[in-house]
Design a protein around this motif. Structure first.
Motif, mmCIF file in Angstrom:
data_model
loop_
_atom_site.group_PDB
_atom_site.id
_atom_site.type_symbol
_atom_site.label_atom_id
_atom_site.label_comp_id
_atom_site.label_asym_id
_atom_site.label_seq_id
_atom_site.Cartn_x
_atom_site.Cartn_y
_atom_site.Cartn_z
ATOM 1 N N ALA A 7 -1.336 4.401 9.252
ATOM 2 C CA ALA A 7 -2.466 4.948 10.375
ATOM 3 C C ALA A 7 -2.394 6.309 10.421
ATOM 4 O O ALA A 7 -1.434 6.846 10.132
ATOM 5 C CB ALA A 7 -2.139 4.222 11.873
ATOM 6 N N THR A 15 3.887 -4.196 8.132
ATOM 7 C CA THR A 15 3.001 -5.365 8.234
ATOM 8 C C THR A 15 3.842 -6.690 8.123
ATOM 9 O O THR A 15 4.758 -6.779 7.409
ATOM 10 C CB THR A 15 2.130 -5.264 7.022
ATOM 11 O OG1 THR A 15 1.262 -4.117 6.856
ATOM 12 C CG2 THR A 15 1.142 -6.609 6.619
ATOM 13 N N VAL A 42 -0.110 2.080 17.010
ATOM 14 C CA VAL A 42 -1.529 1.806 16.324
ATOM 15 C C VAL A 42 -1.417 0.551 15.484
ATOM 16 O O VAL A 42 -0.416 0.518 14.904
ATOM 17 C CB VAL A 42 -1.513 3.161 15.598
ATOM 18 C CG1 VAL A 42 -3.315 2.984 14.905
ATOM 19 C CG2 VAL A 42 -1.437 4.406 16.210
ATOM 20 N N ARG A 44 -3.575 -2.752 13.353
ATOM 21 C CA ARG A 44 -4.661 -3.306 12.433
ATOM 22 C C ARG A 44 -4.482 -4.689 12.165
ATOM 23 O O ARG A 44 -3.267 -5.210 11.709
ATOM 24 C CB ARG A 44 -4.784 -2.366 11.115
ATOM 25 C CG ARG A 44 -5.874 -2.881 10.562
ATOM 26 C CD ARG A 44 -6.281 -2.161 9.257
ATOM 27 N NE ARG A 44 -5.255 -2.185 8.326
ATOM 28 C CZ ARG A 44 -5.443 -1.673 6.969
ATOM 29 N NH1 ARG A 44 -6.098 -0.780 6.923
ATOM 30 N NH2 ARG A 44 -4.341 -1.971 6.213
ATOM 31 N N THR A 45 -5.343 -5.424 12.602
ATOM 32 C CA THR A 45 -5.099 -6.795 12.471
ATOM 33 C C THR A 45 -6.710 -7.429 12.567
ATOM 34 O O THR A 45 -7.561 -7.132 13.161
ATOM 35 C CB THR A 45 -4.259 -7.540 13.434
ATOM 36 O OG1 THR A 45 -4.155 -8.853 13.225
ATOM 37 C CG2 THR A 45 -4.868 -7.462 14.962
ATOM 38 N N GLN A 46 -6.731 -8.775 11.960
ATOM 39 C CA GLN A 46 -7.982 -9.625 11.804
ATOM 40 C C GLN A 46 -7.804 -10.562 13.212
ATOM 41 O O GLN A 46 -8.945 -11.297 13.487
ATOM 42 C CB GLN A 46 -8.115 -10.442 10.695
ATOM 43 C CG GLN A 46 -8.006 -9.595 9.338
ATOM 44 C CD GLN A 46 -6.540 -9.789 8.527
ATOM 45 O OE1 GLN A 46 -5.519 -9.948 9.697
ATOM 46 N NE2 GLN A 46 -6.422 -9.102 7.582
ATOM 47 N N THR A 72 -8.993 -5.956 15.230
ATOM 48 C CA THR A 72 -9.410 -4.548 15.409
ATOM 49 C C THR A 72 -10.254 -4.066 14.354
ATOM 50 O O THR A 72 -10.477 -4.828 13.231
ATOM 51 C CB THR A 72 -8.273 -3.468 15.087
ATOM 52 O OG1 THR A 72 -7.768 -3.837 13.724
ATOM 53 C CG2 THR A 72 -7.059 -3.970 16.331
ATOM 54 N N GLN A 73 -10.979 -2.789 14.542
ATOM 55 C CA GLN A 73 -11.774 -2.375 13.493
ATOM 56 C C GLN A 73 -11.058 -1.201 12.713
ATOM 57 O O GLN A 73 -11.310 -0.187 13.353
ATOM 58 C CB GLN A 73 -13.236 -1.807 14.070
ATOM 59 C CG GLN A 73 -14.022 -2.793 14.954
ATOM 60 C CD GLN A 73 -14.578 -3.900 13.934
ATOM 61 O OE1 GLN A 73 -14.982 -3.453 12.884
ATOM 62 N NE2 GLN A 73 -14.453 -4.911 14.306
ATOM 63 N N GLY A 74 -10.212 -1.642 11.904
ATOM 64 C CA GLY A 74 -9.370 -0.708 11.289
ATOM 65 C C GLY A 74 -8.254 -0.391 12.081
ATOM 66 O O GLY A 74 -7.791 -1.345 12.881
ATOM 67 N N TRP A 75 -7.643 0.793 12.315
ATOM 68 C CA TRP A 75 -6.508 1.006 12.906
ATOM 69 C C TRP A 75 -6.984 1.475 14.386
ATOM 70 O O TRP A 75 -7.851 2.478 14.727
ATOM 71 C CB TRP A 75 -5.846 2.443 12.493
ATOM 72 C CG TRP A 75 -4.994 2.060 11.166
ATOM 73 C CD1 TRP A 75 -5.614 2.517 9.900
ATOM 74 C CD2 TRP A 75 -3.847 1.281 10.866
ATOM 75 N NE1 TRP A 75 -4.409 2.002 9.029
ATOM 76 C CE2 TRP A 75 -3.579 1.399 9.601
ATOM 77 C CE3 TRP A 75 -2.926 0.797 12.063
ATOM 78 C CZ2 TRP A 75 -2.353 0.652 9.135
ATOM 79 C CZ3 TRP A 75 -1.636 0.376 11.521
ATOM 80 C CH2 TRP A 75 -1.574 0.011 9.892
ATOM 81 N N GLU A 76 -6.363 0.765 15.449
ATOM 82 C CA GLU A 76 -6.760 1.074 16.741
ATOM 83 C C GLU A 76 -5.326 1.413 17.533
ATOM 84 O O GLU A 76 -4.289 0.659 17.483
ATOM 85 C CB GLU A 76 -7.645 -0.215 17.389
ATOM 86 C CG GLU A 76 -8.846 -0.205 16.894
ATOM 87 C CD GLU A 76 -9.640 -1.373 17.743
ATOM 88 O OE1 GLU A 76 -9.088 -1.592 18.751
ATOM 89 O OE2 GLU A 76 -10.722 -1.728 16.939
ATOM 90 N N SER A 105 -0.532 -5.224 11.150
ATOM 91 C CA SER A 105 0.227 -4.010 10.739
ATOM 92 C C SER A 105 0.146 -2.964 12.004
ATOM 93 O O SER A 105 -0.708 -2.836 12.774
ATOM 94 C CB SER A 105 -0.888 -3.315 9.681
ATOM 95 O OG SER A 105 -0.626 -4.095 8.350
#
Length: 116
Positions: A7, A15, A42, A44-46, A72-76, A105
């Protein structure tokens, strides 16, 4: 497993995932002065994992959980504040379980004392 890049341009991120059914956790113990803290990371996941969470546990058995399983939409950035840790010790654990083909991640973890 390390994911690169991480990130915000960091070199690596953690991950946790697998092509098969999986369950895993890792943790770090730390000494700190008693007080109120904010945990930030920070992610990132589906999503869709059975669970993905960070658990912060104090030596006095106080426990706080931050859910990481929302897509998430990318890193949040996610955070959890007002964590009252009465003792001088805490454990930060990342816990994940999934059916396979899923992952989360995580990067830039921080546990910062809040001013009162």
């Amino acid at each position: 497993m390390a994911f690169s890049p991480g990130a915000g341009g960091s070199r690596f991120a953690l991950t946790l995932g697998s092509a098969d059914v999986f369950s895993g956790a890792l943790s770090q113990d730390t000494d700190l002065p008693p007080g109120s803290y904010r945990f930030t990371t920070v992610v990132r996941t589906q999503g869709g994992l059975e669970y993905a969470r960070v658990r912060i546990t104090g030596a006095g058995r106080e426990s706080y959980v931050l859910d990481l399983n929302n897509p998430t939409q990318g890193w949040e950035e996610l955070s959890l504040g007002r964590l009252r840790l009465a003792s001088g010790h805490a454990a930060v654990s990342i816990e994940v379980r999934g059916r396979g083909g899923q992952s989360v991640s995580i990067d830039s973890l921080s546990l910062i004392r809040e001013t009162v």
